[in-house]
Design a protein around this motif. Structure first.
Motif, PDB file in Angstrom:
ATOM      1  N   PRO A 147      -3.463   7.527   1.321  1.00  0.00           N
ATOM      2  CA  PRO A 147      -4.670   6.985   0.688  1.00  0.00           C
ATOM      3  C   PRO A 147      -5.826   6.933   1.672  1.00  0.00           C
ATOM      4  CG  PRO A 147      -3.028   5.267   1.042  1.00  0.00           C
ATOM      5  CD  PRO A 147      -2.358   6.568   1.315  1.00  0.00           C
ATOM      6  N   ALA A 148      -7.034   6.767   1.124  1.00  0.00           N
ATOM      7  CA  ALA A 148      -8.250   6.766   1.948  1.00  0.00           C
ATOM      8  C   ALA A 148      -8.071   5.838   3.139  1.00  0.00           C
ATOM      9  CB  ALA A 148      -9.434   6.315   1.104  1.00  0.00           C
ATOM     10  N   PRO A 149      -8.450   6.285   4.355  1.00  0.00           N
ATOM     11  CA  PRO A 149      -8.171   5.504   5.559  1.00  0.00           C
ATOM     12  C   PRO A 149      -8.862   4.157   5.616  1.00  0.00           C
ATOM     13  CG  PRO A 149      -9.607   7.368   6.038  1.00  0.00           C
ATOM     14  CD  PRO A 149      -9.120   7.549   4.638  1.00  0.00           C
ATOM     15  N   ASN A 150      -9.885   3.945   4.760  1.00  0.00           N
ATOM     16  CA  ASN A 150     -10.577   2.662   4.796  1.00  0.00           C
ATOM     17  C   ASN A 150      -9.996   1.668   3.787  1.00  0.00           C
ATOM     18  OD1 ASN A 150     -11.426   4.062   2.590  1.00  0.00           O
ATOM     19  ND2 ASN A 150     -13.575   3.446   2.716  1.00  0.00           N
ATOM     20  N   SER A 151      -8.924   2.045   3.074  1.00  0.00           N
ATOM     21  CA  SER A 151      -8.323   1.117   2.112  1.00  0.00           C
ATOM     22  C   SER A 151      -7.272   0.260   2.812  1.00  0.00           C
ATOM     23  CB  SER A 151      -7.685   1.878   0.949  1.00  0.00           C
ATOM     24  OG  SER A 151      -6.498   2.515   1.371  1.00  0.00           O
ATOM     25  N   ARG A 152      -7.057  -0.942   2.281  1.00  0.00           N
ATOM     26  CA  ARG A 152      -6.071  -1.831   2.879  1.00  0.00           C
ATOM     27  C   ARG A 152      -4.669  -1.252   2.731  1.00  0.00           C
ATOM     28  NH1 ARG A 152      -7.130  -7.704   0.559  1.00  0.00           N
ATOM     29  NH2 ARG A 152      -6.790  -6.554  -1.390  1.00  0.00           N
ATOM     30  N   ALA A 153      -4.390  -0.608   1.575  1.00  0.00           N
ATOM     31  CA  ALA A 153      -3.074  -0.005   1.373  1.00  0.00           C
ATOM     32  C   ALA A 153      -2.812   1.069   2.417  1.00  0.00           C
ATOM     33  CB  ALA A 153      -2.980   0.575  -0.034  1.00  0.00           C
ATOM     34  N   ALA A 154      -3.836   1.896   2.712  1.00  0.00           N
ATOM     35  CA  ALA A 154      -3.664   2.964   3.709  1.00  0.00           C
ATOM     36  C   ALA A 154      -3.385   2.379   5.081  1.00  0.00           C
ATOM     37  CB  ALA A 154      -4.902   3.844   3.751  1.00  0.00           C
ATOM     38  N   LEU A 155      -4.097   1.315   5.441  1.00  0.00           N
ATOM     39  CA  LEU A 155      -3.870   0.684   6.736  1.00  0.00           C
ATOM     40  C   LEU A 155      -2.446   0.143   6.832  1.00  0.00           C
ATOM     41  CD1 LEU A 155      -7.256  -1.232   7.172  1.00  0.00           C
ATOM     42  CD2 LEU A 155      -6.505   0.816   8.406  1.00  0.00           C
ATOM     43  N   ALA A 156      -1.957  -0.442   5.729  1.00  0.00           N
ATOM     44  CA  ALA A 156      -0.595  -0.968   5.724  1.00  0.00           C
ATOM     45  C   ALA A 156       0.422   0.158   5.825  1.00  0.00           C
ATOM     46  CB  ALA A 156      -0.359  -1.790   4.456  1.00  0.00           C
ATOM     47  N   VAL A 157       0.197   1.248   5.095  1.00  0.00           N
ATOM     48  CA  VAL A 157       1.116   2.385   5.147  1.00  0.00           C
ATOM     49  C   VAL A 157       1.160   2.968   6.555  1.00  0.00           C
ATOM     50  CG1 VAL A 157       1.478   4.754   4.366  1.00  0.00           C
ATOM     51  CG2 VAL A 157       0.978   2.971   2.706  1.00  0.00           C
ATOM     52  N   ARG A 158      -0.013   3.183   7.144  1.00  0.00           N
ATOM     53  CA  ARG A 158      -0.056   3.743   8.488  1.00  0.00           C
ATOM     54  C   ARG A 158       0.621   2.819   9.494  1.00  0.00           C
ATOM     55  NH1 ARG A 158      -3.785   8.059   8.710  1.00  0.00           N
ATOM     56  NH2 ARG A 158      -4.900   8.295   6.748  1.00  0.00           N
ATOM     57  N   ALA A 159       0.425   1.516   9.318  1.00  0.00           N
ATOM     58  CA  ALA A 159       1.075   0.559  10.221  1.00  0.00           C
ATOM     59  C   ALA A 159       2.587   0.634  10.080  1.00  0.00           C
ATOM     60  CB  ALA A 159       0.575  -0.851   9.918  1.00  0.00           C
ATOM     61  N   ALA A 160       3.084   0.685   8.837  1.00  0.00           N
ATOM     62  CA  ALA A 160       4.530   0.761   8.620  1.00  0.00           C
ATOM     63  C   ALA A 160       5.100   2.055   9.197  1.00  0.00           C
ATOM     64  CB  ALA A 160       4.846   0.650   7.131  1.00  0.00           C
ATOM     65  N   LEU A 161       4.405   3.163   8.995  1.00  0.00           N
ATOM     66  CA  LEU A 161       4.884   4.443   9.518  1.00  0.00           C
ATOM     67  C   LEU A 161       4.881   4.466  11.045  1.00  0.00           C
ATOM     68  CD1 LEU A 161       3.235   6.979   7.041  1.00  0.00           C
ATOM     69  CD2 LEU A 161       5.659   6.399   7.227  1.00  0.00           C
ATOM     70  N   SER A 162       4.004   3.687  11.648  1.00  0.00           N
ATOM     71  CA  SER A 162       3.972   3.646  13.116  1.00  0.00           C
ATOM     72  C   SER A 162       5.195   2.942  13.688  1.00  0.00           C
ATOM     73  CB  SER A 162       2.707   2.923  13.595  1.00  0.00           C
ATOM     74  OG  SER A 162       2.804   1.518  13.412  1.00  0.00           O
ATOM     75  N   ARG A 163       5.967   2.276  12.840  1.00  0.00           N
ATOM     76  CA  ARG A 163       7.152   1.552  13.294  1.00  0.00           C
ATOM     77  C   ARG A 163       8.441   2.332  13.054  1.00  0.00           C
ATOM     78  NH1 ARG A 163       5.318  -1.448  16.903  1.00  0.00           N
ATOM     79  NH2 ARG A 163       3.905   0.302  16.828  1.00  0.00           N
ATOM     80  N   LEU A 164       8.344   3.581  12.598  1.00  0.00           N
ATOM     81  CA  LEU A 164       9.548   4.388  12.399  1.00  0.00           C
ATOM     82  C   LEU A 164      10.388   4.400  13.668  1.00  0.00           C
ATOM     83  CD1 LEU A 164       8.115   7.469  10.446  1.00  0.00           C
ATOM     84  CD2 LEU A 164       9.660   5.716   9.554  1.00  0.00           C
ATOM     85  N   GLY A 165      11.696   4.211  13.497  1.00  0.00           N
ATOM     86  CA  GLY A 165      12.601   4.202  14.641  1.00  0.00           C
ATOM     87  C   GLY A 165      12.864   2.837  15.222  1.00  0.00           C
ATOM     88  N   CYS A 166      12.076   1.832  14.857  1.00  0.00           N
ATOM     89  CA  CYS A 166      12.326   0.473  15.347  1.00  0.00           C
ATOM     90  C   CYS A 166      13.606  -0.066  14.701  1.00  0.00           C
ATOM     91  CB  CYS A 166      11.148  -0.444  15.023  1.00  0.00           C
ATOM     92  SG  CYS A 166       9.659  -0.107  15.979  1.00  0.00           S
TER      93      CYS A 166
END
Length: 261
Positions: A147-166
């Motif tokens: 989703p558009a990078p300025n949306s709250r959902a996109a920020l949450a998705v990107r944050a969750a994906l940054s934790r892959l492997g934890c």
């Protein structure tokens, strides 16, 4: 230090032997596209889209280069740490304790070195998994539209994906270990959206959504005791269970979905 101990320490050190320079993927600034007057609008639009794609690709290349540089640094650090343990063990191997106190001290050092070498290997493995997860997240971003990078959902998705492997740890809320509800709570917190702590409360957060209307960022509940986050393309990111790591999975069929507001 006995021969079997030295063999174990040597094999652990050999895991990080060899140094290969990793070439940079960055190739400098993108060449400017020529926008001559009088060219058809369709051509200009296509050129602009291609320029955006090239810019995005260069950004990913820069991120990949940074991850590879950190991985190379991790390898060097683990090589030095395991080498120090091995050198200390070899120094002990030439000494012969001549009294019970010295024998006990030697045994203590042997055990401590084996524990230290084991800890160095485990720490290096965790770092390697983390780097691999970041590379997988970048690959996902290149293959799928978020989703558009300025949306709250996109920020949450990107944050969750940054934790892959934890790793999954029951009751953990990040930033390096999570349970299922802790992951989505932490990810949405990065977007400035407060969620309830437990799955049983999160299932009442936001508004209900049908499966056919699911969007990236929606909370997905395959059952009352587990929560995932939709990331688009029929996929979710989740901290699934003890012994597993944060991962990407398929969207299930019989699910409840809530959209945080």
């Amino acid at each position: 230090m006995t021969a079997p101990d030295l063999d174990v320490l040597t094999r652990a050190h050999a895991l990080f032997a060899g140094r290969r320079e990793i070439p940079s993927l960055e190739t400098g600034p993108s060449p400017a596209l020529v926008r001559a007057e009088g060219l058809p609008a369709a051509y200009r639009h296509a050129a602009e889209r291609r320029s955006d794609e090239l810019t995005a690709a260069r950004r990913v290349d820069a991120e990949v280069s940074a991850i590879l540089v950190r991985a190379q640094r991790d390898q060097r650090e683990a090589h030095q740490q395991t080498r120090a343990v091995l050198d200390a063990a070899r120094a002990d191997a030439v000494s012969t304790p001549d009294n019970p106190v010295a024998q006990r001290e030697l045994l203590r050092r042997r055990a401590a070195r084996l524990r230290a070498q084991h800890a160095h290997v485990l720490a290096a493995r965790r770092r390697a998994r983390r780097r691999l997860a970041l590379l997988r997240a970048l690959a996902y971003r290149r293959r799928h539209r978020l989703p558009a990078p300025n949306s709250r959902a996109a920020l949450a998705v990107r944050a969750a994906l940054s934790r892959l492997g934890c790793p999954y740890v029951w009751g953990a809320t990040g930033p390096d270990r999570f349970d299922c509800s802790g992951l989505v709570k932490w990810a949405y917190a990065q977007a400035g959206v407060p969620l309830d702590r437990t799955t049983y409360d999160q299932i009442n957060d936001g508004v209900p959504v049908s499966r056919s209307q699911v969007q990236p960022g929606d909370l997905v509940f395959p059952h009352a005791g587990h929560v995932q986050m939709a990331i688009g393309n029929g996929l979710v990111v989740e901290a699934p269970h003890a012994g597993a790591n944060v991962q990407i999975s398929r969207l299930g069929e019989n699910i409840a979905i809530r959209r945080p507001l």
